[in-house]
Design a protein around this motif. Structure first.
Motif, PDB file in Angstrom:
ATOM      1  N   GLY A 165       0.820  -1.210   0.000  1.00  0.00           N
ATOM      2  CA  GLY A 165       0.000   0.000   0.000  1.00  0.00           C
ATOM      3  C   GLY A 165       0.849   1.254   0.000  1.00  0.00           C
ATOM      4  N   LEU A 166       1.975   1.208   0.708  1.00  0.00           N
ATOM      5  CA  LEU A 166       2.914   2.329   0.701  1.00  0.00           C
ATOM      6  C   LEU A 166       3.394   2.607  -0.720  1.00  0.00           C
ATOM      7  CD1 LEU A 166       5.960   2.814   3.082  1.00  0.00           C
ATOM      8  CD2 LEU A 166       6.322   2.721   0.626  1.00  0.00           C
ATOM      9  N   PHE A 167       3.769   1.551  -1.433  1.00  0.00           N
ATOM     10  CA  PHE A 167       4.290   1.730  -2.787  1.00  0.00           C
ATOM     11  C   PHE A 167       3.197   2.169  -3.750  1.00  0.00           C
ATOM     12  CE2 PHE A 167       7.802  -0.590  -0.975  1.00  0.00           C
ATOM     13  CZ  PHE A 167       8.894  -0.066  -1.634  1.00  0.00           C
ATOM     14  N   LEU A 168       1.970   1.690  -3.555  1.00  0.00           N
ATOM     15  CA  LEU A 168       0.876   2.149  -4.409  1.00  0.00           C
ATOM     16  C   LEU A 168       0.621   3.637  -4.208  1.00  0.00           C
ATOM     17  CD1 LEU A 168      -1.897  -0.623  -4.384  1.00  0.00           C
ATOM     18  CD2 LEU A 168      -0.519   0.162  -6.315  1.00  0.00           C
ATOM     19  N   ALA A 169       0.603   4.065  -2.939  1.00  0.00           N
ATOM     20  CA  ALA A 169       0.385   5.481  -2.649  1.00  0.00           C
ATOM     21  C   ALA A 169       1.483   6.336  -3.267  1.00  0.00           C
ATOM     22  CB  ALA A 169       0.320   5.705  -1.134  1.00  0.00           C
ATOM     23  N   ASP A 170       2.738   5.882  -3.127  1.00  0.00           N
ATOM     24  CA  ASP A 170       3.845   6.657  -3.680  1.00  0.00           C
ATOM     25  C   ASP A 170       3.848   6.651  -5.201  1.00  0.00           C
ATOM     26  OD1 ASP A 170       4.880   7.593  -1.317  1.00  0.00           O
ATOM     27  OD2 ASP A 170       6.108   5.824  -0.982  1.00  0.00           O
ATOM     28  N   THR A 171       3.419   5.536  -5.797  1.00  0.00           N
ATOM     29  CA  THR A 171       3.306   5.504  -7.254  1.00  0.00           C
ATOM     30  C   THR A 171       2.349   6.584  -7.732  1.00  0.00           C
ATOM     31  OG1 THR A 171       3.717   3.113  -7.297  1.00  0.00           O
ATOM     32  CG2 THR A 171       2.692   4.084  -9.252  1.00  0.00           C
ATOM     33  N   LEU A 172       1.219   6.700  -7.036  1.00  0.00           N
ATOM     34  CA  LEU A 172       0.230   7.713  -7.394  1.00  0.00           C
ATOM     35  C   LEU A 172       0.787   9.120  -7.216  1.00  0.00           C
ATOM     36  CD1 LEU A 172      -2.663   8.661  -8.069  1.00  0.00           C
ATOM     37  CD2 LEU A 172      -3.197   8.415  -5.620  1.00  0.00           C
ATOM     38  N   TRP A 173       1.280   9.428  -6.006  1.00  0.00           N
ATOM     39  CA  TRP A 173       1.691  10.798  -5.697  1.00  0.00           C
ATOM     40  C   TRP A 173       2.903  11.240  -6.495  1.00  0.00           C
ATOM     41  CZ3 TRP A 173      -2.564  12.176  -4.265  1.00  0.00           C
ATOM     42  CH2 TRP A 173      -3.279  11.624  -3.207  1.00  0.00           C
ATOM     43  N   LEU A 174       3.864  10.330  -6.695  1.00  0.00           N
ATOM     44  CA  LEU A 174       5.061  10.726  -7.427  1.00  0.00           C
ATOM     45  C   LEU A 174       4.813  10.809  -8.926  1.00  0.00           C
ATOM     46  CD1 LEU A 174       7.746   8.689  -5.453  1.00  0.00           C
ATOM     47  CD2 LEU A 174       7.375  11.157  -5.398  1.00  0.00           C
ATOM     48  N   GLN A 175       3.909   9.976  -9.420  1.00  0.00           N
ATOM     49  CA  GLN A 175       3.566  10.062 -10.833  1.00  0.00           C
ATOM     50  C   GLN A 175       2.892  11.399 -11.131  1.00  0.00           C
ATOM     51  OE1 GLN A 175       4.489   7.668 -13.004  1.00  0.00           O
ATOM     52  NE2 GLN A 175       3.734   8.881 -14.726  1.00  0.00           N
ATOM     53  N   LEU A 176       2.091  11.865 -10.183  1.00  0.00           N
ATOM     54  CA  LEU A 176       1.397  13.139 -10.365  1.00  0.00           C
ATOM     55  C   LEU A 176       2.284  14.344 -10.058  1.00  0.00           C
ATOM     56  CD1 LEU A 176      -2.025  12.296  -8.630  1.00  0.00           C
ATOM     57  CD2 LEU A 176      -1.596  12.468 -11.094  1.00  0.00           C
ATOM     58  N   ALA A 177       3.317  14.134  -9.232  1.00  0.00           N
ATOM     59  CA  ALA A 177       4.046  15.258  -8.658  1.00  0.00           C
ATOM     60  C   ALA A 177       4.699  16.161  -9.691  1.00  0.00           C
ATOM     61  CB  ALA A 177       5.089  14.751  -7.671  1.00  0.00           C
ATOM     62  N   SER A 178       5.421  15.578 -10.655  1.00  0.00           N
ATOM     63  CA  SER A 178       6.154  16.421 -11.594  1.00  0.00           C
ATOM     64  C   SER A 178       5.215  17.325 -12.381  1.00  0.00           C
ATOM     65  CB  SER A 178       6.983  15.552 -12.553  1.00  0.00           C
ATOM     66  OG  SER A 178       6.154  14.638 -13.244  1.00  0.00           O
ATOM     67  N   THR A 179       4.083  16.771 -12.812  1.00  0.00           N
ATOM     68  CA  THR A 179       3.105  17.589 -13.543  1.00  0.00           C
ATOM     69  C   THR A 179       2.411  18.577 -12.619  1.00  0.00           C
ATOM     70  OG1 THR A 179       2.713  15.785 -15.105  1.00  0.00           O
ATOM     71  CG2 THR A 179       1.054  17.517 -14.998  1.00  0.00           C
ATOM     72  N   ALA A 180       2.019  18.107 -11.426  1.00  0.00           N
ATOM     73  CA  ALA A 180       1.305  18.968 -10.480  1.00  0.00           C
ATOM     74  C   ALA A 180       2.161  20.150 -10.041  1.00  0.00           C
ATOM     75  CB  ALA A 180       0.873  18.162  -9.264  1.00  0.00           C
ATOM     76  N   MET A 181       3.437  19.897  -9.750  1.00  0.00           N
ATOM     77  CA  MET A 181       4.308  20.974  -9.299  1.00  0.00           C
ATOM     78  C   MET A 181       4.610  21.963 -10.423  1.00  0.00           C
ATOM     79  SD  MET A 181       6.853  18.881  -6.735  1.00  0.00           S
ATOM     80  CE  MET A 181       7.720  20.337  -6.187  1.00  0.00           C
ATOM     81  N   ALA A 182       4.549  21.468 -11.666  1.00  0.00           N
ATOM     82  CA  ALA A 182       4.793  22.372 -12.803  1.00  0.00           C
ATOM     83  C   ALA A 182       3.568  23.198 -13.161  1.00  0.00           C
ATOM     84  CB  ALA A 182       5.234  21.547 -14.017  1.00  0.00           C
ATOM     85  N   THR A 183       2.397  22.746 -12.707  1.00  0.00           N
ATOM     86  CA  THR A 183       1.156  23.450 -13.080  1.00  0.00           C
ATOM     87  C   THR A 183       0.520  24.189 -11.902  1.00  0.00           C
ATOM     88  OG1 THR A 183      -0.047  21.358 -12.757  1.00  0.00           O
ATOM     89  CG2 THR A 183       0.629  21.911 -15.002  1.00  0.00           C
TER      90      THR A 183
END
Length: 503
Positions: A409-427
């Motif tokens: 579950g830790l890795f699933l959560a991090d997969t979600l947040w880190l996959q979104l992070a680069s785009t989210a932080m840029a927008t």
């Protein structure tokens, strides 16, 4: 028994190479992204939508691999043994880190990230299980807390190695050498498995009772207890609980982790602990701290050294938190950590938002201060306790499966947040952090109502906290009798004299 043996400490410290490998494997991407030659080596522009996508993918596929690694480890450490499961993880880690170090194109690097992610996921499941099963009850928080502590030591080491290699950034050595260090750690983990003992609980479950006794006598030997009564009592608890667990498997089937209410409660709690530790945003900050600090006006070199200091401070907090875990208690530490963590992150987010409007250095400095306070709460209270509780609340026959599923579950959560992070932080920038603030509040409330105190109890006594009668709740004298019926505690010497079993 109020002390623990030097052998026990040595075993835990030696095994902690696994946790060091896992932490370094998680963190090496941070310094890699700060090295200019990484981009040129893989034919990437320093900025741009394609580069942003590759960075997101490098994090995403790693944690996706980690998810599957957790599931593999849940089977391996139960079916093959705690040590053989760790050996399998180390071999996969050697392969993945070698390819990651020598990657010459984007596809090769991403493939290597998947493989190293599988290995790190396996280790993240194997280590808490192993630590909890070789630690005595009164110091399990300290010893099992070594997992979180050495994971953070890996983070700190990766940050400092990355900073040092930044000064050799004129060649690909600047980013390849930090990845090569991961290969060295994987080899150390593999070698270390031949010098530490197998889990006595796993041995007991396989009928290898005498080996289990010998190991427990060495792990828990104390000069104040020359006859090893503590080890015999623990063996009695283990045997009684294993007998009860076997009867439960026959009655309830092998899927009782999901069909029995007592185990479902533990599974939900473990998942909320492991997912909650990521839902407060800690890994998004860690994995993008170079980019975050640059957004606060720091140069690349300054961002790398601040990131290294940040992870070093987190490591110190973890070691201190592990040392006070048994005295303070898991519940108080985790609840206090979540409350302080959310409060510090709220203030830091507000300061980052203010800086984005004014670009004032005073706001940047204040934001960095509260990010350090944020990781103080996380490293000192949450990190060293979440893995301990996750492993210790499951009985021996379900511990690897329960821990594996929870850590996945830790890795699933991090997969979600880190996959979104680069785009989210840029927008949307700092607004991305608002998600983690809200989730932090939700997890704090859940833990307040659902988290019991587990410190100081033998693993076999924790059943009672979840509405299941513990088979080990009998008197010490009876426990020693139980042990005596299953374990031959004397061996005949070469001249017919009786002598104590030596581990």
């Amino acid at each position: 028994m109020e002390t623990y043996s030097a052998y026990n400490v040595a075993v835990v410290l030696f095994a902690a190479f696994g946790s060091l490998f896992a932490g370094y494997g998680l963190a090496v991407i941070v310094s890699t992204l700060g090295q200019p030659t990484f981009y040129s080596s893989l034919n990437l522009a320093v900025t741009g939508s394609h580069t942003t996508a590759i960075i997101g993918a490098a994090n995403g596929v790693f944690f996706a691999g980690g998810f599957f690694g957790c599931l593999i480890s849940a089977w391996a450490v139960e079916g093959l043994g705690r040590l053989n499961g760790l050996r399998l993880a180390a071999v996969i880690g050697v392969i993945g880190s070698a390819i990651q170090t020598g990657a010459v194109n984007q596809g090769m690097y991403l493939a290597a990230r998947v493989i190293t992610g599988v290995s790190v996921g396996q280790v993240f499941t194997a280590m808490p299980t192993y630590f909890s099963e070789v630690s005595p009850p009164h110091s399990r928080g300290l010893m099992a807390g070594a997992h979180g502590s050495f994971v953070n030591a890996g983070y700190a080491l990766a940050a400092w190695v990355g900073f040092a290699c930044f000064h050799a950034s004129g060649s690909s050595f600047g980013w390849r050498f930090p990845n090569a260090v991961l290969l060295i750690f994987a080899l150390c983990v593999l070698a270390g498995t031949f010098f530490i003992p197998e889990s006595p609980r796993w041995l007991c479950a396989r009928g290898r009772d005498q080996e289990a006794l010998q190991i427990l006598c060495r792990l828990h030997h104390d000069k104040a207890d020359p006859e090893d009564h503590f080890a015999h009592r623990e063996l009695g608890l283990i045997k009684k609980q294993l007998d009860a667990d076997k009867a439960a498997v026959l009655a309830d089937g092998k899927w009782q982790l999901f069909t029995k209410e007592t185990y479902r409660k533990r599974m939900i709690l473990a998942l909320m602990l492991m997912i909650g530790g990521q839902n407060v945003g800690v890994l998004v900050i860690n994995n993008y701290n170079t980019l975050l600090y640059q957004s606060l006006g720091l140069s690349t070199s300054e961002a790398l050294i601040v990131g290294a200091a940040y992870n070093t401070w987190a490591m110190i907090g973890n070691f201190v938190g592990a040392m006070v875990s048994d005295r303070l208690g898991r519940r108080k530490a985790l609840l206090g950590g979540y409350i302080a963590n959310v409060a510090m992150f709220t203030i830091a987010t507000a300061l980052i938002a203010k800086y984005s409007e004014t670009t004032s250095k005073s706001y940047a400095a204040a934001a960095l201060t509260f990010l350090f306070l944020y990781v103080t709460a996380y490293g000192g209270a949450i990190d060293p306790n979440q893995y301990t509780v996750c492993a210790e609340i499951f009985p021996s026959h379900l511990r690897s499966m329960g821990t594996g599923l929870a850590v996945s579950g830790l890795f699933l959560a991090d997969t979600l947040w880190l996959q979104l992070a680069s785009t989210a932080m840029a927008t949307i920038g700092w607004k991305y952090y608002l998600v983690f603030l809200c989730l932090g509040v939700v997890h704090t409330i859940f833990l307040y109502f659902k988290l019991p105190e587990t410190s100081g109890l033998a693993l076999e006594e924790i059943d009672a906290l979840f509405g299941k009668a513990a088979a080990g709740h009998i008197q010490d004298e009876e426990l020693e009798k139980v042990a005596a019926t299953h374990y031959d505690t004397k061996v005949q010497g070469s001249e017919g004299e009786t002598s104590e079993v030596q581990a």
